[in-house]
Design a protein around this motif. Structure first.
Motif, PDB file in Angstrom:
ATOM      1  N   UNK A 129       0.905  -1.192   0.048  1.00  0.00           N
ATOM      2  CA  UNK A 129       0.091   0.062  -0.039  1.00  0.00           C
ATOM      3  C   UNK A 129       0.794   1.148  -0.025  1.00  0.00           C
ATOM      4  N   UNK A 130       0.670   1.877  -1.182  1.00  0.00           N
ATOM      5  CA  UNK A 130       1.578   3.450  -1.227  1.00  0.00           C
ATOM      6  C   UNK A 130       1.087   4.631  -0.737  1.00  0.00           C
ATOM      7  N   UNK A 173      10.111   4.775  -1.514  1.00  0.00           N
ATOM      8  CA  UNK A 173      11.301   4.191  -1.454  1.00  0.00           C
ATOM      9  C   UNK A 173      11.394   2.681  -1.708  1.00  0.00           C
ATOM     10  N   UNK A 174       9.970   2.151  -1.894  1.00  0.00           N
ATOM     11  CA  UNK A 174       9.855   0.904  -1.962  1.00  0.00           C
ATOM     12  C   UNK A 174       9.311   0.623  -3.647  1.00  0.00           C
ATOM     13  N   UNK A 175       9.181   1.978  -4.301  1.00  0.00           N
ATOM     14  CA  UNK A 175       8.537   1.876  -5.676  1.00  0.00           C
ATOM     15  C   UNK A 175       9.701   1.357  -6.774  1.00  0.00           C
ATOM     16  N   UNK A 227       4.101 -10.430  -4.935  1.00  0.00           N
ATOM     17  CA  UNK A 227       3.181  -9.221  -4.847  1.00  0.00           C
ATOM     18  C   UNK A 227       2.372  -9.217  -5.658  1.00  0.00           C
ATOM     19  N   UNK A 228       1.042  -9.351  -5.753  1.00  0.00           N
ATOM     20  CA  UNK A 228      -0.052  -9.819  -6.672  1.00  0.00           C
ATOM     21  C   UNK A 228      -1.130  -8.239  -6.543  1.00  0.00           C
ATOM     22  N   UNK A 229      -0.788  -7.679  -5.202  1.00  0.00           N
ATOM     23  CA  UNK A 229      -1.532  -6.159  -5.195  1.00  0.00           C
ATOM     24  C   UNK A 229      -1.092  -5.256  -4.804  1.00  0.00           C
ATOM     25  N   UNK A 230      -1.152  -4.323  -5.511  1.00  0.00           N
ATOM     26  CA  UNK A 230      -0.482  -2.720  -5.112  1.00  0.00           C
ATOM     27  C   UNK A 230      -1.861  -1.741  -5.048  1.00  0.00           C
ATOM     28  N   UNK A 231      -2.017  -1.153  -3.891  1.00  0.00           N
ATOM     29  CA  UNK A 231      -2.980  -0.203  -3.537  1.00  0.00           C
ATOM     30  C   UNK A 231      -2.230   1.146  -3.441  1.00  0.00           C
ATOM     31  N   UNK A 282       6.542   2.899 -11.713  1.00  0.00           N
ATOM     32  CA  UNK A 282       7.074   2.201 -10.635  1.00  0.00           C
ATOM     33  C   UNK A 282       6.397   1.514  -9.452  1.00  0.00           C
ATOM     34  N   UNK A 283       5.547   2.481  -9.040  1.00  0.00           N
ATOM     35  CA  UNK A 283       4.681   1.573  -7.881  1.00  0.00           C
ATOM     36  C   UNK A 283       3.773   0.273  -8.531  1.00  0.00           C
ATOM     37  N   UNK A 284       3.152   0.624  -9.532  1.00  0.00           N
ATOM     38  CA  UNK A 284       2.326  -0.551  -9.962  1.00  0.00           C
ATOM     39  C   UNK A 284       3.230  -1.676 -10.579  1.00  0.00           C
ATOM     40  N   UNK A 285       4.354  -1.182 -11.001  1.00  0.00           N
ATOM     41  CA  UNK A 285       5.360  -2.401 -11.406  1.00  0.00           C
ATOM     42  C   UNK A 285       5.994  -3.114 -10.483  1.00  0.00           C
TER      43      UNK A 285
END
Length: 454
Positions: free
Chosen positions: A246-247, A300-302, A310-314, A327-330
């Protein structure tokens, strides 16, 4: 097949152990030219295998000829500690069947301990520019024997203000080295390319300005922070995932959100720039080993964070620009796997989201959580009110029909000013007395009419 790339047998053995059989597009294009000793500028989308594309030819070069009395032979510069740690791990995996030593130099570790690393002369060093520059100033580092200099995520290093540090480090390196520059985008790299590389070959794989096609993009409309929290909790409870990130946009928001989720009995990790290295490593290991399923993080984690599953990014907060969004969604949908990215959109985020759609050539699917629908439904369409005719300019022409260019003020006409028009006014008592006196003096030729004063 990797065997067709003419790599050292020890590297092929390591690739087999890792079950890597087919090189990616960027690896096919990069490795043969790098093996020839060419300077390269390489751009490819996140998750495309760029790391192995520069590690494999570098290891192959070092294995061709031993140099036991030399200093560091290969230097890899990265913008963040997490990316540095990730590269070291990948490098050790690929060098597992060789004698080559790999080590890291980053902030957050004891300076004296790192000076001892330099004295051991590891063949490969992976470092962040800030800490490495400190060692250069203290005389700890010596790169006169360096054979390969690699700049990974060069665009990010420039964004973070490391340009001067990178230039100073490069100036201390062997001038006859091979230089490889890797980046997610070629924008803004010309200064480094002109200054550090010799007749470089440019390789651009795919469209770096587009989001990963393996990632499904969804948006959920939301009203405010309280509503966001409820939606986030519901999404984490209802979506099927192995691991999630979660970003958020700020460190303060990270700690605030983690505190609330823990209050709601959620076991979460946290990652941001103010944490020391040991704390960062601990959180990363908890996620990798499955002790926690979700990580609340800043950008920093992007980049450089490559964790399987990791199969879900919010996006709790929408990224500030399209590059950070990519980069986040990547972080999901890597190595050909499918992923899901969900962005929480407030009224304030709508225009930015629409810009991402245009710039990244993507289409967001709208998704709603039953029972938590937002009052905000998107921008309202403005309809013509029919008042346009009433706002037309007044005719400013004069009596001759010519335009005067000046606005004509229409005077206000009152009823009391018009009701006696054409009627004779009754004289006042003073006027009657004055008229009577004049008549007596001058005769009947004077009447008691009103007398106007000049």
């Amino acid at each position: 097949m990797f065997a067709e790339l003419k790599l050292n047998e020890r590297l092929l053995k390591a690739l087999e152990a890792l079950e890597f059989t087919e090189p990616t597009d960027v690896q096919k294009a990069t490795i043969p030219l790098a093996l020839e000793g060419r300077d390269l500028v390489v751009s490819s989308e996140t998750g495309s295998g760029k790391t192995a594309a520069f590690i494999l030819p570098t290891l192959n070069r070092l294995l061709q000829q031993d140099a036991p009395k030399s200093g560091t032979r290969a230097l890899i510069l990265t913008p963040t500690r997490e990316l540095c740690r990730q590269i070291v791990k990948h490098c050790k995996q690929l060098a597992a069947f060789s004698h080559l030593e790999v080590n890291a130099i980053t902030g957050g570790h004891d300076f004296k301990y790192q000076r001892a690393i330099f004295r051991k002369n590891p063949e490969i060093l992976v470092a962040t520019p800030g800490r490495l520059k400190e060692h250069l100033e203290k005389g700890s580092a010596d790169f006169k024997d360096l054979e390969v200099l690699i700049l990974d995520e060069a665009d990010r290093m420039l964004d973070m203000g490391f340009t001067d540090d990178v230039m100073e480090i490069a100036a201390s390196c062997n001038a006859d080295r091979q230089t490889l520059l890797f980046s997610a985008t070629l924008d803004g790299q010309q200064y480094l390319t002109d200054s550090l590389l010799r007749d470089p070959e440019t390789i651009a794989i795919g469209d770096h300005s587009q989001a990963n096609a393996n990632v499904q993009q969804k948006i959920v409309l939301t009203d405010d922070e309280k509503h966001k929290n409820k939606l986030l909790l519901k999404l984490l409870e209802t979506q099927e995932y192995d691991k999630a990130i979660v970003f958020v946009n700020t460190k303060a928001q990270t700690n605030k959100l983690v505190g609330w989720l823990k209050y709601m009995q959620q076991d979460v990790g946290v990652l941001h720039g103010d944490m020391d290295q040991d704390a960062r490593n601990n959180e990363m290991n908890r996620l990798r080993r499955g002790r926690i399923k979700m990580l609340i993080a800043t950008d920093v984690a992007a980049r450089g964070l490559d964790i399987k599953g990791i199969d879900l990014v919010i996006n709790y907060d929408l990224a500030r620009n399209s590059e950070d969004f990519i980069h986040r969604t990547g972080r999901t949908g890597r190595a050909g796997q499918d992923g899901l990215a969900i962005s929480l959109i407030t009224q304030r985020d709508w225009d930015l989201m629409a810009r991402f759609e245009r710039e990244l050539d993507i289409r967001f699917d709208r998704y709603s959580v039953p029972g938590l629908e937002a009052k905000f439904k998107g921008p309202k369409k403005v309809k013509s009110s029919g008042k346009a005719a009433a706002t037309k300019k007044r005719d400013t022409s004069d009596k001759s029909g010519k335009k005067s260019g000046k606005k004509v003020e229409k005077s206000k006409v009152r009823h009391r000013d018009t009701k006696n028009i054409g009627k004779r006014r009754k004289p006042t008592a003073a006027q009657e007395a004055e008229a009577k006196s004049a008549a007596e003096k001058w005769g009947d030729g004077f009447s008691a009419a009103p007398i106007k004063k000049k």
